[in-house]
Design an enzyme around this catalytic site. Sequence first.
Site, PDB file in Angstrom:
ATOM      1  N   TYR A 118       4.515  -9.327  -4.738  1.00  0.00           N
ATOM      2  CA  TYR A 118       4.685  -9.901  -3.316  1.00  0.00           C
ATOM      3  C   TYR A 118       6.030 -10.894  -3.064  1.00  0.00           C
ATOM      4  O   TYR A 118       6.788 -10.933  -2.184  1.00  0.00           O
ATOM      5  CB  TYR A 118       3.348 -10.796  -2.745  1.00  0.00           C
ATOM      6  N   GLY A 155      -5.437   0.146   1.491  1.00  0.00           N
ATOM      7  CA  GLY A 155      -6.901   0.179   1.633  1.00  0.00           C
ATOM      8  C   GLY A 155      -7.423   1.896   1.402  1.00  0.00           C
ATOM      9  O   GLY A 155      -6.781   2.554   0.870  1.00  0.00           O
ATOM     10  N   VAL A 156      -8.346   2.221   1.944  1.00  0.00           N
ATOM     11  CA  VAL A 156      -9.109   3.479   1.911  1.00  0.00           C
ATOM     12  C   VAL A 156      -8.857   4.230   3.126  1.00  0.00           C
ATOM     13  O   VAL A 156      -8.538   3.865   4.000  1.00  0.00           O
ATOM     14  CB  VAL A 156     -10.483   3.598   1.343  1.00  0.00           C
ATOM     15  N   GLY A 180       1.024  -1.169  -0.105  1.00  0.00           N
ATOM     16  CA  GLY A 180      -0.075  -0.015   0.037  1.00  0.00           C
ATOM     17  C   GLY A 180       0.852   1.154   0.050  1.00  0.00           C
ATOM     18  O   GLY A 180       1.357   1.694   1.218  1.00  0.00           O
ATOM     19  N   ARG A 200     -12.756   6.994  11.483  1.00  0.00           N
ATOM     20  CA  ARG A 200     -12.142   5.868  11.029  1.00  0.00           C
ATOM     21  C   ARG A 200     -12.396   4.500  11.205  1.00  0.00           C
ATOM     22  O   ARG A 200     -12.280   3.835  10.397  1.00  0.00           O
ATOM     23  CB  ARG A 200     -10.561   5.924  12.010  1.00  0.00           C
ATOM     24  N   ARG A 260       1.164  14.208  18.392  1.00  0.00           N
ATOM     25  CA  ARG A 260       0.684  15.479  18.477  1.00  0.00           C
ATOM     26  C   ARG A 260       0.612  16.059  19.804  1.00  0.00           C
ATOM     27  O   ARG A 260       0.746  17.311  20.236  1.00  0.00           O
ATOM     28  CB  ARG A 260      -0.869  15.047  17.886  1.00  0.00           C
ATOM     29  N   ASP A 312      -0.887  10.137  17.884  1.00  0.00           N
ATOM     30  CA  ASP A 312      -1.616  11.111  18.740  1.00  0.00           C
ATOM     31  C   ASP A 312      -0.526  11.326  19.950  1.00  0.00           C
ATOM     32  O   ASP A 312      -0.778  12.460  20.380  1.00  0.00           O
ATOM     33  CB  ASP A 312      -2.789  10.173  19.439  1.00  0.00           C
ATOM     34  N   HIS A 324      -6.621   4.437  18.670  1.00  0.00           N
ATOM     35  CA  HIS A 324      -6.395   5.698  17.734  1.00  0.00           C
ATOM     36  C   HIS A 324      -7.610   6.287  16.887  1.00  0.00           C
ATOM     37  O   HIS A 324      -8.072   5.739  15.908  1.00  0.00           O
ATOM     38  CB  HIS A 324      -5.396   5.207  16.738  1.00  0.00           C
TER      39      HIS A 324
HETATM   40  N1  LIG Z   1      -2.405   4.837  11.452  1.00  0.00           N
HETATM   41  C1  LIG Z   1      -2.298   6.239  11.496  1.00  0.00           C
HETATM   42  O1  LIG Z   1      -2.059   6.968  12.177  1.00  0.00           O
HETATM   43  C2  LIG Z   1      -2.766   6.552  10.012  1.00  0.00           C
HETATM   44  C3  LIG Z   1      -3.255   5.848   9.290  1.00  0.00           C
HETATM   45  N2  LIG Z   1      -3.768   6.217   8.022  1.00  0.00           N
HETATM   46  C4  LIG Z   1      -4.421   5.274   6.992  1.00  0.00           C
HETATM   47  O2  LIG Z   1      -3.572   4.659   6.213  1.00  0.00           O
HETATM   48  C5  LIG Z   1      -4.433   4.226   4.939  1.00  0.00           C
HETATM   49  C6  LIG Z   1      -3.745   4.769   3.839  1.00  0.00           C
HETATM   50  O3  LIG Z   1      -3.778   6.258   3.700  1.00  0.00           O
HETATM   51  P1  LIG Z   1      -3.453   6.837   2.513  1.00  0.00           P
HETATM   52  O4  LIG Z   1      -2.048   6.371   2.096  1.00  0.00           O
HETATM   53  O5  LIG Z   1      -3.562   8.237   2.632  1.00  0.00           O
HETATM   54  O6  LIG Z   1      -4.417   6.293   1.302  1.00  0.00           O
HETATM   55  P2  LIG Z   1      -4.050   6.105  -0.322  1.00  0.00           P
HETATM   56  O7  LIG Z   1      -5.516   6.079  -0.934  1.00  0.00           O
HETATM   57  O8  LIG Z   1      -2.911   7.339  -0.562  1.00  0.00           O
HETATM   58  O9  LIG Z   1      -3.079   4.535  -0.248  1.00  0.00           O
HETATM   59  C7  LIG Z   1      -3.708   3.533  -0.250  1.00  0.00           C
HETATM   60  C8  LIG Z   1      -3.071   2.532  -1.214  1.00  0.00           C
HETATM   61  O10 LIG Z   1      -3.367   1.228  -1.016  1.00  0.00           O
HETATM   62  C9  LIG Z   1      -3.581   0.650  -2.118  1.00  0.00           C
HETATM   63  N3  LIG Z   1      -4.453  -0.434  -2.238  1.00  0.00           N
HETATM   64  C10 LIG Z   1      -5.752  -0.647  -2.100  1.00  0.00           C
HETATM   65  N4  LIG Z   1      -6.049  -1.969  -2.083  1.00  0.00           N
HETATM   66  C11 LIG Z   1      -4.915  -2.808  -2.367  1.00  0.00           C
HETATM   67  C12 LIG Z   1      -4.575  -4.107  -2.259  1.00  0.00           C
HETATM   68  N5  LIG Z   1      -5.747  -5.175  -2.258  1.00  0.00           N
HETATM   69  N6  LIG Z   1      -3.226  -4.572  -2.284  1.00  0.00           N
HETATM   70  C13 LIG Z   1      -2.251  -3.765  -2.420  1.00  0.00           C
HETATM   71  N7  LIG Z   1      -2.461  -2.019  -2.418  1.00  0.00           N
HETATM   72  C14 LIG Z   1      -3.890  -1.867  -2.301  1.00  0.00           C
HETATM   73  C15 LIG Z   1      -3.971   1.741  -3.063  1.00  0.00           C
HETATM   74  O11 LIG Z   1      -3.688   1.358  -4.613  1.00  0.00           O
HETATM   75  C16 LIG Z   1      -3.309   2.867  -2.519  1.00  0.00           C
HETATM   76  O12 LIG Z   1      -2.302   3.260  -3.507  1.00  0.00           O
HETATM   77  C17 LIG Z   1      -5.719   4.648   5.429  1.00  0.00           C
HETATM   78  O13 LIG Z   1      -6.543   3.670   5.783  1.00  0.00           O
HETATM   79  C18 LIG Z   1      -5.719   5.807   6.491  1.00  0.00           C
HETATM   80  O14 LIG Z   1      -6.758   6.062   7.057  1.00  0.00           O
HETATM   81  C19 LIG Z   1      -3.533   7.497   7.498  1.00  0.00           C
HETATM   82  C20 LIG Z   1      -2.829   8.333   8.384  1.00  0.00           C
HETATM   83  C21 LIG Z   1      -2.421   8.283   9.723  1.00  0.00           C
HETATM   84  C1  LIG Z   2      -5.679   9.667   9.443  1.00  0.00           C
HETATM   85  C2  LIG Z   2      -5.298   9.336  10.711  1.00  0.00           C
HETATM   86  O1  LIG Z   2      -5.717   8.242  11.534  1.00  0.00           O
HETATM   87  C3  LIG Z   2      -4.812  10.414  11.562  1.00  0.00           C
HETATM   88  O2  LIG Z   2      -3.833  11.252  10.903  1.00  0.00           O
HETATM   89  O3  LIG Z   2      -4.535  10.346  12.693  1.00  0.00           O
END
Ligand SMILES: NC(=O)C1=CN([C@@H]2O[C@H](COP(=O)(O)OP(=O)(O)OC[C@H]3O[C@@H](n4cnc5c(N)ncnc54)[C@H](O)[C@@H]3O)[C@@H](O)[C@H]2O)C=CC1
Ligand SMILES: CC(=O)C(=O)O
Length: 311
Positions: free
Chosen positions: A62, A76-77, A7, A85, A148, A145, A172
């Site tokens: 892979y 994912g999304v 991802g 979330r 932050r 968090d 989170h």
């Molecule tokens: N844990 C945290 O603190 C944070 C978590 N996130 C989360 O991280 C995740 C990714 O966010 P972004 O990168 O902004 O999204 P994004 O949409 O930019 O990237 C997601 C990527 O996953 C890929 N993808 C989707 N299904 C797939 C599969 N089956 N196999 C391989 N790749 C696949 C897509 O092609 C895309 O490139 C989200 O769920 C978001 O909420 C975001 C910010 C902070």
């Molecule tokens: C998107 C997310 O989980 C964050 O920025 O905290």
Amino acid sequence: MKIGIVGTGMVGSSAAFAMALRGTASEIVLVDRNADLASAHAQDISHAVPFARAVTVRAGDYADLAGARIVVLAAGVGQKPGETRLALLGRNAAVFRQVVEQLMPVVPDALFLIASNPVDLMTYAVRRFSGLPASRVIGSGTILDTARFRVLVGEHLGIAPRSVHAYVLGEHGDSEVAVWSSAMAGNVPLEAFAAQTGRTLTADKRAEISDAVRNAAYTIISGKGSTYYGIGAGLARIAEAIGADERAVLSVSTVTADVEGIEDVPLSLPRIVGAEGVTAELRPDLDADERAALRKSAETIAALKPAIDEA
Ligand SMILES: NC(=O)C1=CN([C@@H]2O[C@H](COP(=O)(O)OP(=O)(O)OC[C@H]3O[C@@H](n4cnc5c(N)ncnc54)[C@H](O)[C@@H]3O)[C@@H](O)[C@H]2O)C=CC1
Ligand SMILES: CC(=O)C(=O)O
């Protein structure tokens, strides 16, 4: 150390960039359903390598992840403006079921570092789908968090965030718990430090900071669509603690046997992170309100565990 990232959207590519700049890995392999995207990020990040540390950054499939010590899951999304979330659970659990199935034959000995949201429940999902011990399935949890929280407290009190010793625990997400009762500036309790330096830390100010931490993602997402630099650096920090067997105390998420009477629940506590993953957890003293809030957070997460089985 070889690190795989599955991802490679905003979060996965930001993590790769942070790892390349910080010298976290000797090899980084980017895998995405969109192979062109992974390839473009790999090229772009590799062009920073002459200004950074020795690391090979490439896109792959892979099979190219074989030998990775850590695999970061950021597929994912993400949230749309205003979306929670937790609303992502069904969609991302279905993605993770497929991804973990493809990963397990290739990297059976790796540690999994999960970023996708809702990160606590995705951590629970990876543990269920992989059958791995909880120690090797680590969610980034509240590491962001906590960062932050330290930034805002540090700004208010006029000290470096690294000198603020304070944690956000639990989910989170919206039920997270900022722990004020044991927060310290250096080795001085925050309120005493505020008084010593002629600053105030009123209940209103504490509530304002806690709310800003809880709402940071919503604020950033409404401004630029997603958040990624903070979590990218946080993922690099966790990977470093593993790579150097630091036994660092970080607020990360793993499936936990018991939290305030709630069993088998994935959430963040301060945990010791080293080469074997999470080897122990700390149980900080909490005041009565914080304890009740942590229990509520655990209940919120636990109530959604059945959705993982339906994914
Ligand atoms: N844990 C945290 O603190 C944070 C978590 N996130 C989360 O991280 C995740 C990714 O966010 P972004 O990168 O902004 O999204 P994004 O949409 O930019 O990237 C997601 C990527 O996953 C890929 N993808 C989707 N299904 C797939 C599969 N089956 N196999 C391989 N790749 C696949 C897509 O092609 C895309 O490139 C989200 O769920 C978001 O909420 C975001 C910010 C902070
Ligand atoms: C998107 C997310 O989980 C964050 O920025 O905290």
